[in-house]
Write a protein that holds these residues in place. Structure first.
Motif: not given
Ligand code: XMP
Length: 516
Positions: A144-170
């Motif tokens: 989503p907007a304002d999120f970025e990938a904080s890690s990746q794996s061979d099959h997941s470009p977004f293995a972890a995501i984080r909001h750049k300002k809010e405390p939302f992570v996945g």
């Protein structure tokens, strides 16, 4: 009894590992609660969590009827961690894109960390990749907007995501499972780093807050507790006694279906090692009469259950003016979890479930927020000895559901003798504490054997030993052959009426731990 703890809220989307998330968080001495994903926003506000975890689940967010939680939770100013399905739902709810992956990712994967703060703060920096455990069919294609990938794996470009300002992570991976080697770091970073929780959920603090709450609730009234000798009721009684002393009376009912010497050792233990006031009732003849001719497992359980209520009620009436019943209900029994919803009644576990309605008593359930391992820790904190804390579970209906077919005094005698041998050898070999349960079952058939030069036609004993963490699932224990051989030899040689021993190699599911 209403005690407010600083807490993390886990919204359950039906994952097999939701309870594991809760246990991992509690291991960090932070209290957490599991609720169904349908929990209303108002209720979430009332619970005032320090953070919210959205669990994994078997559904796909791409389905029309996918389970969704109230998107208003992102407006509460509370940190949110989405795990697997939870991360995909967060992505979708906040405007990103999730699609069915071309290649499902299942099992171990290597994670490359792109942002070394947030969930990945403080990891050992020498490593470039970290082992995690994945289990997903869908994947995040666009965050989503304002999120970025904080890690990746061979099959997941977004293995972890984080909001750049809010405390939302996945995270697409499962931090709660042991194969995710950085799982504890990830959860710690969320609960301490992002949610600012304090590690103050200890059994020591639990005792002081609960004791005060029980005192406040009970006042000058009388409380009774059904004592079985098992861990849960013993710890409940000890805790309530710590709060209100002799306003508590415990009632132990011998239903005649106990193991050899068990009633005596339980009563001796409570009388000599604790200050609990215990009334004991020998109702063995009454129960045997009630069970005469009954072979159906559910009917046995019902009769034992009603019988217990009957006797207990009579004893409580003699005490007069009792207002509360203390009961050792545990957290897994009260979680209104998505995974267990709609589960069929496999066996009616009676315990003392029918008592409060029949007797119009209010319940005190001081263990209802605890997992079994926490109850054991609490027992030790309360000064109960290890022998009481590490006893294997023993079902309320006792040997009654370990005798297939009719329960008679003679058949009970055969089973008791075999059971003593199983217990003795499990203890001397050191396996008693390594397995979840180990016991003998008497089968309703006879088989042919030869003893000396004589033909025999006698009973079969089945040996049941299982490994488990919570009795929801179990696997048969891989006991050494020489131990199995010794138990079998001893039973056949020492127990009159048995000429064969078999070993049960079924897991749960599809079998259950007890045979009835
Ligand atoms: P099953 O046989 O359902 O057992 O796999 C799971 C665990 O529960 C115990 N059990 C009981 N405990 N009252 C109890 O207090 C009961 O009626 C009862 N039935 C089974 C069983 O020993 C195992 O640990």
């Amino acid at each position: 009894m209403n005690i407010q703890h600083e807490k993390i809220l886990i919204l359950d989307f039906g994952s097999q590992t939701t309870q594991l998330i809760a246990r991992r968080i509690r291991e960090q001495k932070v209290y957490c609660e599991i609720h169904p994903y349908t929990l209303s926003l108002d209720r979430i506000r009332e619970l005032a969590p320090m953070g919210i975890v959205m669990s994994g689940g078997p559904a796909s967010v791409c389905d029309d009827d996918a389970p969704v939680s109230d998107p208003g939770l992102y407006q509460l100013g509370v940190p949110v961690l989405g795990i697997c399905y939870g991360a995909q739902l967060m992505t979708q709810q906040l405007g990103g894109r999730v699609e069915q992956a071309k290649k499902r990712e299942f099992g171990k994967a290597d994670l490359e960390i792109l942002f070394r703060g947030g969930l990945f703060a403080g990891l050992e920096t020498g490593a470039r990749r970290y082992q995690v455990w994945m289990s997903h069919g869908d994947r995040i294609e666009e965050c989503p907007a304002d999120f970025e990938a904080s890690s990746q794996s061979d099959h997941s470009p977004f293995a972890a995501i984080r909001h750049k300002k809010e405390p939302f992570v996945g995270v697409q991976f499962h931090p709660e499972v042991a194969h995710t080697l950085i799982g504890t770091d990830v959860l710690r970073n969320f609960i301490f780093g992002m949610c600012n929780c304090k590690p103050n959920w200890t059994m020591h603090s639990f005792v002081s807050t609960t004791v005060l709450a029980i005192r406040k609730m009970v006042g000058e009234d009388k409380v009774i507790c059904a004592l079985s000798g098992g861990v849960d009721s013993s710890v409940t009684a000890a805790l309530v006694h710590r709060a209100i002393g002799d306003q508590l009376t415990c009632i132990y009912v011998n239903n005649g279906l106990m193991r050899t010497g068990e009633t005596e050792s339980i009563l001796q233990f409570f009388r000599e090692k604790t200050r609990l006031k215990v009334i004991d009732v020998d109702a063995s003849e009454y129960f045997l009469k009630e069970l005469e001719g009954i072979v159906d497992p559910e009917e046995k359980r019902k009769r034992i259950g009603y019988g217990f209520i009957n006797i207990f009620e009579q004893e409580a009436a003699k005490l007069g003016n009792v207002k509360y019943l203390a009961q050792g209900t545990l957290y897994p029994d009260v979680i209104e979890s998505v995974s267990f919803r709609g589960a069929a009644v496999i066996k009616s576990h009676h315990n003392v479930g029918g008592l409060p309605e029949v007797m119009k008593l209010d319940l005190i359930e001081p263990l209802r927020d605890l997992f079994k391992d926490e109850v054991r820790e609490l027992g030790l904190e309360l000064g109960l000895p290890e022998e009481a804390i590490y006893r294997q579970p023993f079902p309320g209906p006792g040997l009654g559901i370990r005798i297939m077919g009719e329960i008679t005094a003679e058949r009970l005698d055969v089973l008791r003798k075999a059971d003593v041998i199983v217990l003795e050898d499990m203890k001397t070999s050191g396996y008693y504490r390594k397995v979840w349960q180990s016991f003998a079952v008497l089968l309703p058939i006879q088989t042919v054997g030869v003893m000396g030069d004589e033909r025999t036609y006698e009973n079969v004993i089945a040996l049941r030993c299982v490994d488990s963490v919570d009795a929801m699932t179990a696997d048969w224990s891989k006991l050494p052959y020489d131990l199995l051989g010794r138990i079998s030899n001893r039973i056949i040689n020492e127990v009159r009426g048995v000429n064969r021993v078999v070993f049960d190699i079924s897991s749960k599911p599809p079998s259950t731990i007890e045979w009835e």
